[in-house]
Motif scaffolding. Structure first.
Motif, PDB file in Angstrom:
ATOM      1  N   VAL A 163       5.000  -6.936 -10.826  1.00 52.51           N
ATOM      2  CA  VAL A 163       5.178  -5.628 -11.290  1.00 52.51           C
ATOM      3  C   VAL A 163       6.538  -5.264 -11.560  1.00 52.51           C
ATOM      4  O   VAL A 163       6.926  -4.743 -12.602  1.00 52.51           O
ATOM      5  CB  VAL A 163       4.511  -4.444 -10.469  1.00 52.51           C
ATOM      6  CG1 VAL A 163       4.731  -3.166 -10.775  1.00 52.51           C
ATOM      7  CG2 VAL A 163       3.097  -5.025  -9.951  1.00 52.51           C
TER       8      VAL A 163
ATOM      9  N   LEU B 297      -0.407   2.536 -11.871  1.00 53.95           N
ATOM     10  CA  LEU B 297      -0.022   1.441 -11.636  1.00 53.95           C
ATOM     11  C   LEU B 297       1.150   1.450 -10.486  1.00 53.95           C
ATOM     12  O   LEU B 297       1.356   0.878  -9.319  1.00 53.95           O
ATOM     13  CB  LEU B 297       0.968   0.588 -12.633  1.00 53.95           C
ATOM     14  CG  LEU B 297       1.542  -0.893 -12.263  1.00 53.95           C
ATOM     15  CD1 LEU B 297       0.551  -1.746 -11.574  1.00 53.95           C
ATOM     16  CD2 LEU B 297       2.221  -1.407 -13.530  1.00 53.95           C
TER      17      LEU B 297
ATOM     18  N   TYR C 212      -0.411   3.110  -7.182  1.00 51.82           N
ATOM     19  CA  TYR C 212      -1.089   1.968  -6.614  1.00 51.82           C
ATOM     20  C   TYR C 212       0.034   1.333  -5.689  1.00 51.82           C
ATOM     21  O   TYR C 212      -0.146   0.761  -4.339  1.00 51.82           O
ATOM     22  CB  TYR C 212      -1.555   1.108  -7.380  1.00 51.82           C
ATOM     23  CG  TYR C 212      -3.150   1.550  -7.744  1.00 51.82           C
ATOM     24  CD1 TYR C 212      -3.709   1.274  -9.145  1.00 51.82           C
ATOM     25  CD2 TYR C 212      -3.859   2.382  -6.888  1.00 51.82           C
ATOM     26  CE1 TYR C 212      -4.509   1.663  -9.712  1.00 51.82           C
ATOM     27  CE2 TYR C 212      -5.009   2.944  -7.412  1.00 51.82           C
ATOM     28  CZ  TYR C 212      -5.582   2.715  -8.964  1.00 51.82           C
ATOM     29  OH  TYR C 212      -6.575   3.235  -9.423  1.00 51.82           O
ATOM     30  N   MET C 213       1.372   1.011  -6.510  1.00 51.33           N
ATOM     31  CA  MET C 213       2.266   0.328  -5.841  1.00 51.33           C
ATOM     32  C   MET C 213       2.695   0.967  -4.682  1.00 51.33           C
ATOM     33  O   MET C 213       3.161   0.396  -3.640  1.00 51.33           O
ATOM     34  CB  MET C 213       3.270  -0.071  -6.942  1.00 51.33           C
ATOM     35  CG  MET C 213       4.499  -1.203  -6.458  1.00 51.33           C
ATOM     36  SD  MET C 213       5.260  -1.707  -7.987  1.00 51.33           S
ATOM     37  CE  MET C 213       6.452  -0.305  -7.971  1.00 51.33           C
TER      38      MET C 213
ATOM     39  N   TYR D 263       0.482   0.751  -1.691  1.00 50.40           N
ATOM     40  CA  TYR D 263       0.549  -0.400  -1.205  1.00 50.40           C
ATOM     41  C   TYR D 263       1.914  -0.523  -0.225  1.00 50.40           C
ATOM     42  O   TYR D 263       1.668  -1.202   0.840  1.00 50.40           O
ATOM     43  CB  TYR D 263       0.642  -1.785  -2.325  1.00 50.40           C
ATOM     44  CG  TYR D 263       0.457  -2.802  -1.952  1.00 50.40           C
ATOM     45  CD1 TYR D 263       1.592  -3.764  -1.702  1.00 50.40           C
ATOM     46  CD2 TYR D 263      -0.774  -3.565  -2.014  1.00 50.40           C
ATOM     47  CE1 TYR D 263       1.607  -5.204  -1.102  1.00 50.40           C
ATOM     48  CE2 TYR D 263      -0.916  -4.751  -1.299  1.00 50.40           C
ATOM     49  CZ  TYR D 263       0.229  -5.659  -1.259  1.00 50.40           C
ATOM     50  OH  TYR D 263      -0.038  -6.974  -0.914  1.00 50.40           O
TER      51      TYR D 263
ATOM     52  N   ARG E 223      -4.759  -3.621  -3.325  1.00 51.06           N
ATOM     53  CA  ARG E 223      -4.242  -4.831  -4.180  1.00 51.06           C
ATOM     54  C   ARG E 223      -5.079  -5.098  -5.323  1.00 51.06           C
ATOM     55  O   ARG E 223      -4.752  -5.250  -6.547  1.00 51.06           O
ATOM     56  CB  ARG E 223      -4.207  -6.080  -3.298  1.00 51.06           C
ATOM     57  CG  ARG E 223      -3.802  -7.347  -3.944  1.00 51.06           C
ATOM     58  CD  ARG E 223      -3.730  -8.690  -3.168  1.00 51.06           C
ATOM     59  NE  ARG E 223      -3.316  -9.868  -3.802  1.00 51.06           N
ATOM     60  CZ  ARG E 223      -4.294 -10.466  -4.502  1.00 51.06           C
ATOM     61  NH1 ARG E 223      -5.585 -10.264  -4.614  1.00 51.06           N
ATOM     62  NH2 ARG E 223      -4.027 -11.767  -4.806  1.00 51.06           N
TER      63      ARG E 223
ATOM     64  N   SER F  81      -7.131  -2.945  -6.971  1.00 51.31           N
ATOM     65  CA  SER F  81      -6.797  -1.718  -7.979  1.00 51.31           C
ATOM     66  C   SER F  81      -5.494  -2.249  -8.636  1.00 51.31           C
ATOM     67  O   SER F  81      -5.108  -1.834  -9.953  1.00 51.31           O
ATOM     68  CB  SER F  81      -6.765  -0.359  -7.274  1.00 51.31           C
ATOM     69  OG  SER F  81      -7.891  -0.460  -6.426  1.00 51.31           O
ATOM     70  N   LEU F  82      -4.367  -2.550  -7.773  1.00 51.51           N
ATOM     71  CA  LEU F  82      -2.966  -2.619  -8.492  1.00 51.51           C
ATOM     72  C   LEU F  82      -3.074  -3.820  -9.474  1.00 51.51           C
ATOM     73  O   LEU F  82      -2.722  -3.615 -10.480  1.00 51.51           O
ATOM     74  CB  LEU F  82      -1.965  -3.108  -7.270  1.00 51.51           C
ATOM     75  CG  LEU F  82      -0.575  -2.851  -7.684  1.00 51.51           C
ATOM     76  CD1 LEU F  82       0.034  -2.599  -6.235  1.00 51.51           C
ATOM     77  CD2 LEU F  82      -0.172  -4.165  -8.151  1.00 51.51           C
TER      78      LEU F  82
ATOM     79  N   TYR G 113      -2.312  -3.503 -13.251  1.00 51.91           N
ATOM     80  CA  TYR G 113      -1.083  -4.402 -14.019  1.00 51.91           C
ATOM     81  C   TYR G 113      -1.843  -5.167 -15.450  1.00 51.91           C
ATOM     82  O   TYR G 113      -1.026  -4.894 -16.242  1.00 51.91           O
ATOM     83  CB  TYR G 113      -0.941  -5.470 -12.846  1.00 51.91           C
ATOM     84  CG  TYR G 113      -0.113  -6.427 -13.443  1.00 51.91           C
ATOM     85  CD1 TYR G 113      -0.402  -7.669 -13.675  1.00 51.91           C
ATOM     86  CD2 TYR G 113       1.513  -6.172 -13.593  1.00 51.91           C
ATOM     87  CE1 TYR G 113       0.243  -8.704 -14.135  1.00 51.91           C
ATOM     88  CE2 TYR G 113       2.273  -7.316 -13.809  1.00 51.91           C
ATOM     89  CZ  TYR G 113       1.573  -8.780 -14.031  1.00 51.91           C
ATOM     90  OH  TYR G 113       2.409  -9.681 -14.762  1.00 51.91           O
TER      91      TYR G 113
END
Lengths: 130, 229
Positions: free
Chosen positions: A116, B59, B62-63, B66, B212, B214-215, B219
């Motif tokens: 990312v 994104l 989610y990050m 996480y 992860r 979903s992330l 992505y």
């Protein structure tokens, strides 16, 4: 995505671990330890005598087994086989990097987060605009 | 000191990505803005921009989540290690070490249920099944190995769940005792605390696995949006 997805529907699976002794001990106490008929375990204890090749082989084996859904790997161990971990992009088994006693978690090294980060890096954006 | 370093690293990554997002958002919006001028259907382009921005926001959300879960895992495993060290101190190092691990054939008591959810969605869903019946699971594993040896290309596995009704709590306690028994019959309360802590850690790890997935999906979406520009 993958040509032959390992995605299953409503199936039972186990967890695999590649970590130090204390981490493995803790998770075995939680009931995730598995030994099959061929006496193969779902974990690898990494210590000072463990070679990189052994770690690589364990990682490849765990990620190719159909009955493993999550692979836990200490981040410092993942760093030893970083090229292998970063090149892995299947949804199952999920690779989760966890900290160890002597090596705290560094998000910059996590394979998912680093992807990312690269996505938002100045170079990749500049490259696309050219 | 470790906590400070971890918090600082989490903050720095989030701040870094946050600042990059602002600049990236504006770059993406600018680049798409040029297209809007030449596009005949302005409404369609603005919808595309809104969709792409939403994917980026997803994104980043989610990050962020996480990283929060990773922080939670770090805290709980740290607590687990301390409790394990206490147990080792009270019981003795010879009674709590890897040479006592059960290497006889047995199935995991705590397993995972993986649900694909259907062909349209590619997101797998992980569910933790704590202290399931080891006998039923062993039967399933033996059948799996037999199927594997019969045909390497076999894809079908049936999870037949049959079983006599057993009180869930009693069963879970039995399985917990079985796990502890590899270190002896009388164990330190600290070892039980270690077990409990790592059980909690497992729950967080399963949440992380779902996040992860979903992330990675978000992505892929963002990458697709960039490629279509």
């Amino acid at each position: 995505m993958a040509n032959k997805p390992q995605i299953r529907t409503n199936s039972s699976a186990i967890m695999a671990m590649i970590a130090d002794e204390d981490t493995i001990t803790g998770f075995l106490l939680a009931g995730v330890g598995n030994v099959d008929l061929r006496r193969k375990t779902n974990y690898l204890i990494v210590d000072s005598k463990t070679t990189v090749k052994q770690i690589e082989e364990a990682f490849k084996e765990f990620t190719s087994r159909e009955d493993i859904a999550i692979v836990l790997i200490s981040q410092y161990v993942a760093n030893m086989i970083r090229f292998l971990v970063d090149s892995y992009n299947k949804p199952i088994p999920a690779i989760l990097e966890i900290p160890s006693k002597d090596h705290p978690y560094d998000p910059a090294h996590d394979s998912v987060l680093s992807r990312v980060k690269y996505l938002f890096s100045a170079e990749s954006v500049a490259g696309d605009r050219r | 000191m470790v906590e400070t370093a971890l918090s600082a690293s989490v903050f720095s990554v989030f701040f870094f990505c946050d600042s990059l997002t602002n600049s990236t958002d504006s770059k993406l919006i600018l680049s798409r803005g040029k297209k809007m001028q030449t596009s005949e259907d302005g409404n369609q382009s603005s919808n595309e921009i809104a969709g792409a921005d939403q994917n980026i926001l997803n994104l980043l959300d989610y990050m962020d989540n996480y990283l929060i879960l990773v922080d939670s895992v770090s805290s709980s495993v740290r607590q687990g290690w301390l409790e394990l060290a206490s147990a080792r101190y009270s019981m003795g190092a010879s009674r709590v070490n890897s040479s006592l691990f059960d290497l006889k054939s047995h199935y995991a008591s705590t397993t995972l249920q993986v649900d694909n959810g259907g062909t349209d969605t590619e997101l797998p869903c992980f569910t933790l099944c704590k202290w399931t019946s080891s006998d039923e699971a062993k039967l399933e594993e033996d059948q799996l190995l037999k199927n594997k040896s019969d045909s390497l290309g076999s894809e079908k596995r049936k999870a037949e769940e049959s079983g006599s009704p057993v009180t869930a709590n009693n069963h879970a306690e039995k399985e917990r005792f079985k796990s502890l028994s590899m270190f002896g019959t009388l164990v330190s309360p600290k070892l039980r605390a270690t077990q409990s802590t790592f059980e909690t850690t497992l729950e967080t790890l399963v949440e992380m696995s779902n996040l992860r997935a979903s992330l990675l999906c978000a992505y892929d979406q963002v990458q697709k949006d960039r490629e279509t520009d």
